[in-house]
Design an enzyme around this catalytic site. Structure first.
Site, PDB file in Angstrom:
ATOM      1  CD  GLU A 111      -3.349   0.562   1.930  1.00  0.00           C
ATOM      2  OE1 GLU A 111      -2.854  -0.066   3.132  1.00  0.00           O
ATOM      3  OE2 GLU A 111      -4.755   0.825   1.826  1.00  0.00           O
TER       4      GLU A 111
ATOM      5  CG  HIS B 238       6.579 -30.141  -0.006  1.00  0.00           C
ATOM      6  ND1 HIS B 238       7.330 -31.189  -0.093  1.00  0.00           N
ATOM      7  CD2 HIS B 238       7.340 -29.588   1.160  1.00  0.00           C
ATOM      8  CE1 HIS B 238       8.020 -31.749   0.871  1.00  0.00           C
ATOM      9  NE2 HIS B 238       8.350 -30.706   1.547  1.00  0.00           N
TER      10      HIS B 238
ATOM     11  CE  LYS C 213     -11.912   1.687   1.190  1.00  0.00           C
ATOM     12  NZ  LYS C 213     -11.301   2.645   2.059  1.00  0.00           N
TER      13      LYS C 213
HETATM   14  O1  PA5 Z   1      -3.003   1.829   6.028  1.00  0.00           O
HETATM   15  C1  PA5 Z   1      -4.037   2.185   5.813  1.00  0.00           C
HETATM   16  O2  PA5 Z   1      -4.382   3.392   5.715  1.00  0.00           O
HETATM   17  C2  PA5 Z   1      -5.374   1.605   5.367  1.00  0.00           C
HETATM   18  O3  PA5 Z   1      -4.992   0.113   5.221  1.00  0.00           O
HETATM   19  C3  PA5 Z   1      -6.400   1.500   6.687  1.00  0.00           C
HETATM   20  O4  PA5 Z   1      -5.574   1.243   7.856  1.00  0.00           O
HETATM   21  C4  PA5 Z   1      -7.620   0.792   6.367  1.00  0.00           C
HETATM   22  O5  PA5 Z   1      -8.211   0.950   5.339  1.00  0.00           O
HETATM   23  C5  PA5 Z   1      -8.534   0.776   7.290  1.00  0.00           C
HETATM   24  O6  PA5 Z   1      -8.957   2.288   7.769  1.00  0.00           O
HETATM   25  P1  PA5 Z   1      -9.771   2.789   8.926  1.00  0.00           P
HETATM   26  O7  PA5 Z   1      -8.822   2.684  10.115  1.00  0.00           O
HETATM   27  O8  PA5 Z   1      -9.879   4.291   8.583  1.00  0.00           O
HETATM   28  O9  PA5 Z   1     -10.871   2.154   9.232  1.00  0.00           O
END
Ligand code: PA5
Length: 426
Positions: free
Chosen positions: A279, A300, A414
């Site tokens: 990410e 394996h 989303k």
């Molecule tokens: O690293 C990030 O920002 C994302 O992976 C969030 O942690 C994830 O989308 C969850 O978001 P939130 O804590 O706002 O629910």
């Protein structure tokens, strides 16, 4: 401390040009400048976190331990994986019987089967809930909390408020409003710490402490790492060297990094690492794809591909020197299984030999390698490791001229889901 080795030479990787680039990145990080610098709160968090804050978390954890047989932790992504990684890698493989509370997760996917069965599993047990969402509006945890809140209200009535703890932004999002309206205890996710960098905030610390692990030791490990990687020292700073080597490999066409482990309980550290790097780095048509395998199991299955498949892979082994438990192979009277040649070696030693054999074979097959070794898996070393990966990830993304702290791409799917479901405003 992390021991880092590389199958190539660091001299080739750390050219004068690369060192100069890293020096600039390092200076920007320390001075909290550069792309996304408004999200650098995690950088000096371990050394600046107050004892009062840790005590507050510890008090909440102790109250959970007294009141609950099961703690349901609701969250996804960075609001889930840090705690999950810590709990999986620090806990024994099998329930020791006296562990209280059992920590279960929800809201990290949308399986109705899982949630319905979780709700039935809770019946007859004392329950508490920690719902975690920085934005306070992520659909998966919000949906799970809708069901869990109803369950808690029906079971505990007014007392449900004392059994729900919310970890979210100080002001923004639906969750903070719900918390205020219902009088739930609240922990704040600092504005300047993004989800995948938040394991040392209440996001990770509360579930980890509630599960009975030492957050003091975890933070001591993180603080140790903060001090270790504070100086620009291209000869010794392992985080910088790891980032430099992966960047070098990427520029040579190795676009997938496969993290390999030999202890299955580390598999959620891999999941946490995949989110962190995927990410943070995967943007603007760039970035190394983070993948994972668990050896010897996957030798394996995926071993074939790693040995002989498309040559765009490099491996990074994560090894733990001391195991918490072990068995020694014993001599059998008639050697019916023909394993007496192994008598006297421990399974940990076997795994080390497996690492050496695998590493040599894969290298021969054209897979460059990095090996990270930590002394043992406990709270201190885990704290150090988490911090190591976070700062290495920041270096790595900046080397690609990428902002490590945003995630513009995750909005697209989303929006499509919201449109398909006719969410108002979409
Ligand atoms: O690293 C990030 O920002 C994302 O992976 C969030 O942690 C994830 O989308 C969850 O978001 P939130 O804590 O706002 O629910």
């Amino acid at each position: 401390m992390i021991e880092l080795s590389y199958s190539g030479t660091f001299e080739t990787v750390l050219t004068d040009e690369k060192k100069a680039a890293l020096q600039e990145i390092h200076a920007n990080l320390i001075n909290k400048q550069g792309q996304g610098s408004e999200f650098l709160g995690w950088l000096d968090w371990p050394s600046s976190v107050s004892p009062e804050f840790l005590r507050r978390i510890q008090n909440a954890a102790e109250s959970i331990q007294q009141k609950a047989e099961v703690l349901v932790v609701i969250g996804i992504g960075g609001s889930y994986l840090g705690a999950k990684a810590a709990l999986s890698s620090l806990s024994p493989y099998f329930d020791q019987g006296d562990k209280k509370p059992e920590v279960l997760f929800a809201g990290h996917h949308v399986s109705g089967e899982y949630l319905k069965q979780l709700l039935s599993y809770l019946d007859g047990k004392e329950v508490m809930v920690n719902v975690i969402s920085k934005s306070g509006k992520t659909t998966e945890p919000a949906l799970a909390f809708r069901f869990l809140k109803k369950y808690m209200d029906e079971r505990y009535g007014d007392a449900a408020a004392e059994r729900i703890i919310v970890t979210t932004d100080a002001e923004k999002g639906a969750l903070v409003n719900l918390a205020i309206e219902n009088g739930y205890e609240r922990f704040v996710v600092p504005e300047d710490v993004g989800g995948r960098y938040s394991v040392f905030t209440a996001v990770g610390l509360l579930p980890i402490a509630a599960a009975g692990f030492s957050i003091e030791q975890l933070m001591a490990g993180a603080k140790d790492a903060e001090a270790a990687y504070k100086d620009f020292d291209a000869e010794n700073n392992a985080a910088l060297r790891y980032a430099a080597a992966r960047h070098h490999l990427y520029s040579e066409g190795y676009t997938t990094e496969v993290m390999a482990i030999f202890e299955p309980k580390l598999s959620y550290i891999q999941e946490w690492w995949k989110q962190l790097f995927g990410e943070s780095e995967g943007k603007e048509g760039k970035g190394i794809f983070p993948a994972s395998v668990s050896f010897t199991t996957d030798l394996h299955s995926m071993g074939q591909y790693i040995q002989d498949g498309t040559r765009n892979l490099f491996e990074s082994f994560l090894l733990v020197r001391e195991s918490n438990d072990d068995l020694t192979v014993f001599e059998a009277e008639n050697d019916g299984d023909e394993l007496n040649y192994l008598a006297g070696i421990t399974l940990q030693e076997f795994n080390h030999v497996a690492y050496k054999g695998t590493s040599a074979a894969h290298l021969e097959g054209g897979v460059p390698q990095l090996t990270l070794t930590i002394e043992k898996m406990d709270e201190f070393h885990l704290g150090h490791l988490f911090y190591f990966y976070m700062i290495a990830c920041a270096y790595s993304a900046y080397l690609l001229d990428i902002n490590p702290f945003d995630q513009p791409g995750v909005e697209d799917y989303k929006n499509n889901i919201f449109k398909l479901l006719k969410k108002p405003g979409y």
